[in-house]
Structures are given as C-alpha cells and as structure tokens.
Scaffold this active site. Structure first.
Site: not given
Ligand code: NOJ
Ligand code: CA
Length: 709
Positions: A190, A498, A504
């Site tokens: 970011n 996480e 992601e």
């Molecule tokens: C970041 C998280 O890592 C992800 O899994 C989630 O879907 C989004 N934030 C929205 O809360």
């Molecule tokens: Ca995240």
C-alpha cells in the site's frame, strides 16, 4: 606481555560474573556476563559462536535508563521438563524441556531491580526482562528496548521491511549487507505504508550462515507490549530491537510487576529443526480456559475470492460522497455486484455440505461498506445490520439443516474503538444466529489517535477481542493484526491470523513463486496463518476483465499448501465452479486432515523447497506436501515414517513433466500406488510447483491391482 594483559582484561569479567548454561542435549551453550555493569549474553552451537556478546537494556522516558551500572544480586539455575497436549496443533504432544538461568540485577545508583530469565532449549534460546515489584520502579514508559543480537558474519537473510502497520510484503533474500540497498525495492502493499528505516526488518527473521547454520530470531508471548522489529548495524552485523511506537512516539507503558515478551533465537545445522521447534509455544503460558470442547479445527469455503479478484463487491450500493452518518438504504440503488446475497450463500452452503466443509465465510453481509468508502470511519459497521438481500435467520436455518455453519466476518476498517463499543452485542448476535467463528480485519489506518497496528494499544486490543470472544465460545481469525507469537497455547480460540502476504496478493499482482518456501520459516514460527490456498484458476482476467494478475503456482502446489502451511483453519478459497472442473484434484482438499498427531519435515531449504509429512489426529492417514520455488527440482523422500508391517494406498497429485507456473499450471497427474515403510519416491516438481500425497491404510479391494512403490 601486552597481549597477555589484554587477554586477562577481556577474560576477567567472565571469571568474576560469567554464568554458563547448556541446553538439555548440550548442543547449545550460552554465557551471561556483566561487562562493566552492562548485561551481556552470548550463544554458541556445538562450541561455535552463533550470537556474539550482545548487550541488553532499556531506555526510559524522563528517568534514568536501564542500560548499565548493574550488579548481580543473585543467580539461580533450574531444569524443567513437562509434556503437554495442545487443543489443536502440529503434534498431539509437546515436550517443554529446558535449562533455565535466572539472574537478579540491581542498578546500584538508582536502587532499581531488573531480572533476566534465560531458557535454553535444544533448538534455541528464549529470554526476557522481568520488572519485579519494588519501590523505585513502579510506573514507567519505555522509549526503546536495546536488546542486541550480534551476528557473526554477513549471513544470508530472508526478510521483509520493518513497518509498523503491515507484514504483507514479498520476502527478499539477500546478504545482511545488502538490506539497505534493497529496501527501496521492497514491494509495498500500500503506497501509504513505507518501511520505517533503511535497515529495519521484521521478525520472525530467518538467516543462514556461510557454513550452513540456520538462525531464526522472533519473539514469544507478545502481551501488553509493542511488537519488536530489528534494526541492523550493517557494518558490524549487529541487530538491535526497535519497538513499535504509539501515536506520540512512546513504546511501552509499564507497571511493575511486569515482564517483557520473550526474545527467541533458534539455531541448528538442520533447517527442519527450525520448522519443528516448539519453543515459541513453550514460552507461552498454559491454556487459560478450563473448557476447550467448543474449540475445533475448521475447513471452510467462502463468498470471498470473487470480491478479492474484483468480480463482485462487498458493498450493496456505490456511494461516492463523504457522509457522517449511516447510509439510508432506501435511497440507494443496488450496484448489482453484491456477492453476499441469500441465494448465492445457499449455493455455497450446498457445496460445503456436499463436500464435507464445516463452515462458509460470507463477507460483505453487513451494512457499513458504503460508509467506509465514504470515509466516515468512526460511524462505520455496527456488525449487526445485514444488507437487505442477506437473510440472517433464513440462512441460519438453511445452514443448520445442511449441517454447516456460517462464519462471521467483522471488518473493523481500523475503527477499533467502534469495534470495542459494539463487541458484546456483535458476539451475542453471533451466538443467537449459530455462528461460532469470526474472521476479523483491521484494514486501513487505525483510529482514534493514529495508533499503529503493531503498537501496544493494538496488541492489547487484539487479545481483548480473543478473550472476550471466549466468553461467547467464539473462535477468532484476525487479519491485519500483529503477527502471532505462540499465544494460541494460552488462548486456543485464536485459530488463525493473516499478518503476512496471503493468497489474496496473487489477485493483486502476484507473489514470488518462492513465497511459500519462506513463510514456514518466518511467519509460521509464531502460529498458524489463514493463507487461503486452493486456487485452481490462475488467470484473474477470467474473473474480472480489468484484473491482469496471474496466480504464480501450479495446481499441484496449491494442494501441497494444505500440508506445508500448517493451520487448524484451512480454506478452499477458489470458486466452486473452478473446483467443479477439477474434481479429481479437489478430492485432496476434501481428504486432507487439519489437525495432527505428528508432523515431520522430510526436506527443507528456505527459499527453495519444503516437504512435510503429517499424520492426522484420530485416523491412521498421512498426508505429504511439497512446495517448490521457481526452479525445476526433484524431491526424494522415504516412507519410513509409516507403521512397519502395514500396507497403504497412496494417491499422488503431482506436476506433469511440462507443468510450469507461468504457462502450464493446470498440468497435474494423479497416480495411485501401494506403499509401506520401505517405499521411496523420487518426484519431479515443476517451476512454481510441488506435490501432495494422501496415504491411507489399504483395504484389499481398493489396493487390488495397484503397483507397489
Ligand atoms: C483484507 C483481508 O485480508 C481480506 O481477506 C478481506 O477480504 C478484506 N480485508 C476485507 O475485509
Ligand atoms: Ca490482508
């Protein structure tokens, strides 16, 4: 003569106040000394220095520092040996065996006391500062902890930049001396988040010396304190602790009696010892809950990947304007891309029920997403109000009929006081609607006061949320929270975090193919990660035409991650329709265990490959997983871990010869063999590939006609 004097000058303090300690098997040795009143420790492996003499101390605000002027009041040595059983884990039994050195120090001029407790295990050292109850040190503010870790040379390191708010970086592999020149190139998740210095890195930090010693530095039991980073003195290869500040620059508000977290250093000639070490868990307190029967491992699917990839939205409507109160839904037009609607969730429940998943995560079920994007963050989510197209009670009953549960989602948007204000009601709402697990999230800057994600204030919040959840028998999986430090031993309802670059990012531009060969040595040292594996479709433009990302992995490697990325919480993250195209490969995700009797590392080299074998708790099934970097490699393993005299059937899900993460990721081959504890396997792993194996006891029918490996 001069040399002799120098020698004595150097050795003298050791002779007077040197304290030595060896690990139970004698392989690790440490020394504690006071060098002119400065506490100093040193660590060796088989007589060879791993950590050179390194000093200990703290700087305090508006008070005399606790850095020097100490004398030893008393020392005490002891041995500890117990075996305990985690509620869930990589092993059903964990041995906690160490030799301890307890040193009581007095700062003579100020008459203040600091104790140091060192615990030396066979795989590493843990130590912490303890501030006993006393007259001259009651309330104090730490402005910096000055704990050194003096390395013996320019080691190879696997690191991510020091950052007070995120760990979601790709790892960089370099020499220590190259860190500052590579820092600028670190991929920032970011743009508003940047490394705090040119030489600051995060823990767990993994290193390898030129002569093949693996070293890992991290912390255990981070409670009521700030997360530790490491700042490198590049000339001397000396790391020093750098705590996360609060909004006004202070680093820890303390009241004696209180302890710091443990600082841990693991060292071994065998990379696998770092992976199987239990010192992080052992340095945490035993389980705080009497009844843990409500805590269970979870295999889940979710309405999630389609939002992450940009195919659909969390929000129900698009609201461009800045507002200071909740959106009135009656005045909005649905955007037509809201994923969390009743009909779709029912389809996910059906899929979960058909394939043995116990839970379905649904994100974007509750109002607030428009307010968040409208920037009125402190008025955002109440965690109670569903969107008009999400039928809470209907879905609760539908899921219950199918023997599945929904998983709650609480995105706080970083509005932490807002979350705390709503927490009891939100957890009660979960109980009323049959939810027993929550994925929480802390995206964005923290309000109020602009605290950092890894500062003491937030560290306190994350644990508050976990303990409060336990009052409601709720399990927690927190994203964007501070990285774990073994707290799940004490609070086993913290089933996931996480706190690293998860799957992601494969949809946000991709991660390095070697990422999952490094994570077990770094992020996973502190506890399980909700990595969300299982992506079968690599081309993100097939989900969302604007998304040009590519998932850097073969399908076989995605299967392996269920074994190599240990977690009691595992997601099959892709869309059901992508699994439906590869039901033969999907079978592995259905079969694979999520709670283990035993875990073995068969092959491991950080940055290159990791191969695990794990025996499922409560069955005789074994699962093997191998994750590979971008090089083609051959894995050679033996099945000598199997019970002697038994016959098994193994199903191998491997890369085809022409598989490649970039241009042929779906090329996998599934083969079945009979195996016993004499069997051996030599298996090709494609660039960005790997393999997964399930091994089940052979019944005569199933094994008939199969070749013996
Ligand atoms: C970041 C998280 O890592 C992800 O899994 C989630 O879907 C989004 N934030 C929205 O809360
Ligand atoms: Ca995240």
């Amino acid at each position: 003569m001069k040399k002799l004097i120098l020698y004595f000058l150097f050795i003298l303090p050791y002779l007077i106040v040197g304290q030595e300690l060896a690990s139970p098997n004698g392989k690790l040795q440490m020394t504690f000394t006071l060098e002119a009143g400065v506490p100093t420790y040193q660590l060796s492996l088989d007589g060879k220095e791993v950590v050179k003499p390194s000093t200990l101390g703290l700087e305090l605000k508006e008070m005399e520092n606790l850095l020097d002027g100490f004398s030893i009041v008393d020392t005490e040595k002891s041995t500890y040996d117990e075996t305990w059983n985690p509620v869930w884990g990589e092993q059903a039994e964990i041995r906690n065996h160490y030799n301890e050195l307890f040193v009581q120090l007095k700062q003579d001029a100020t008459e203040r006391y600091v104790n140091l407790r060192f615990r030396l295990f066979d795989e590493g050292l843990g130590f912490r500062y303890e501030f006993p109850e006393q007259e001259n040190l009651i309330y104090f503010v730490i402005t910096e902890e000055r704990t050194q870790f003096a390395m013996t040379g320019d080691h190879k390191a696997f690191w991510i930049p020091g950052d007070y708010d995120t760990q979601e970086y790709d790892y960089i592999t370099s020499k220590l001396s190259e860190i500052s020149s590579l820092m600028a190139g670190a991929i920032t998740p970011n743009a508003s988040q940047t490394p705090f210095s040119k030489t600051g890195v995060q823990t767990a930090l993994m290193m390898k010396t030129d002569d093949g010693t693996y070293i890992n530095i991290h912390e255990a039991a981070l409670v009521e304190y700030s997360c530790m980073h490491l700042e490198l003195d590049e000339e001397n290869f000396v790391f020093e602790s750098h705590l996360t500040p609060d909004a006004v620059g202070n680093k820890g508000y303390m009241q004696a009696p209180r302890n710091t977290p443990w600082r841990t250093i693991m060292a071994s000639k065998n990379a696998g010892d770092i992976l199987t070490s239990t010192i992080t868990l052992n340095l945490n307190e035993p389980c705080a809950y009497e009844d843990t029967s409500w805590i269970t491992p979870v295999k889940y699917i979710g309405v999630w990947w389609e939002m992450i990839t940009g195919k659909s939205n969390w929000s129900y409507a698009d609201v461009p304007s800045v507002k200071l109160e909740h959106t009135d839904f009656n005045s909005l037009t649905p955007n037509g891309k809201h994923a969390a609607n009743t009909e779709k969730v029912q389809r996910y429940i059906d899929f979960a029920a058909a394939h043995g998943f116990s839970q379905v995560l649904v994100e974007g079920w509750n109002v607030g997403w428009e307010d968040w994007f409208g920037k009125s963050k402190d008025y955002v989510f109440d965690f109670l109000t569903p969107y008009p197209d999400f039928d809470v009670e209907g879905l609760r009953d539908y899921a219950a009929e199918k023997g599945v549960r929904l998983m709650m989602h609480h995105e706080t948007s970083g509005a932490v006081r807002n979350y705390e204000r709503h927490m009891d009601a939100a957890y009660q709402f979960m109980v009323d609607n049959n939810y027993n697990s929550v994925k929480s999230g802390y995206v964005g800057d923290i309000i109020p006061r602009g605290e950092y994600h890894y500062g003491q204030w937030l560290v306190n919040h994350y644990l508050y949320a976990v303990k409060k959840a336990a009052e409601y028998k709720i399990m927690v999986n927190a994203h964007e929270a501070v990285r774990p430090t073994g707290l799940s031993r004490t609070y086993p309802n913290l089933i996931g975090n996480e706190s690293a670059r998860g799957t992601e990012y494969e949809a946000f531009g991709g991660s390095n193919p070697d990422h999952t060969t490094i994570l077990p040595f770094t992020r996973l040292i502190g506890g399980p990660m909700d990595y969300t594996p299982g992506i079968f479709e690599q081309d993100m433009s097939k989900l969302s035409s604007n998304n040009k990302s590519w998932v850097n992995t073969t399908i076989a490697r995605q299967l392996a991650l269920y074994v190599t990325m240990y977690s009691p919480l595992q997601m099959a993250a892709d869309l059901p329709k992508h699994y439906e195209k590869h039901m033969d490969a999907f079978q592995f995700i259905k079969d694979v265990g999520i709670d283990w009797e035993k875990s073995l590392v068969l092959e491991a080299e950080p940055g290159d490959f990791v191969t695990y074998a794990r025996k499922e708790k409560g069955t005789s099934n074994w699962f093997v997983g191998r994750t590979n970097d971008e090089q083609p490699r051959t894995s050679n393993i033996s099945f000598d871990f199997l019970d002697a005299g038994k016959e098994y059937v193994m199903t191998l899900y491997g890369d085809a010869k022409d598989a490649h993460y970039k241009n042929n990721p779906k090329a996998y081959q599934i083969k079945k063999f009979r195996v016993n504890n004499k069997s051996k396997l030599s298996q090709y792993c494609a660039p960005g590939g790997g393999y997964a194996i399930s091994i089940m006891e052979a019944d005569k029918k199933g094994a008939k006609g199969l070749k013996r490996l």
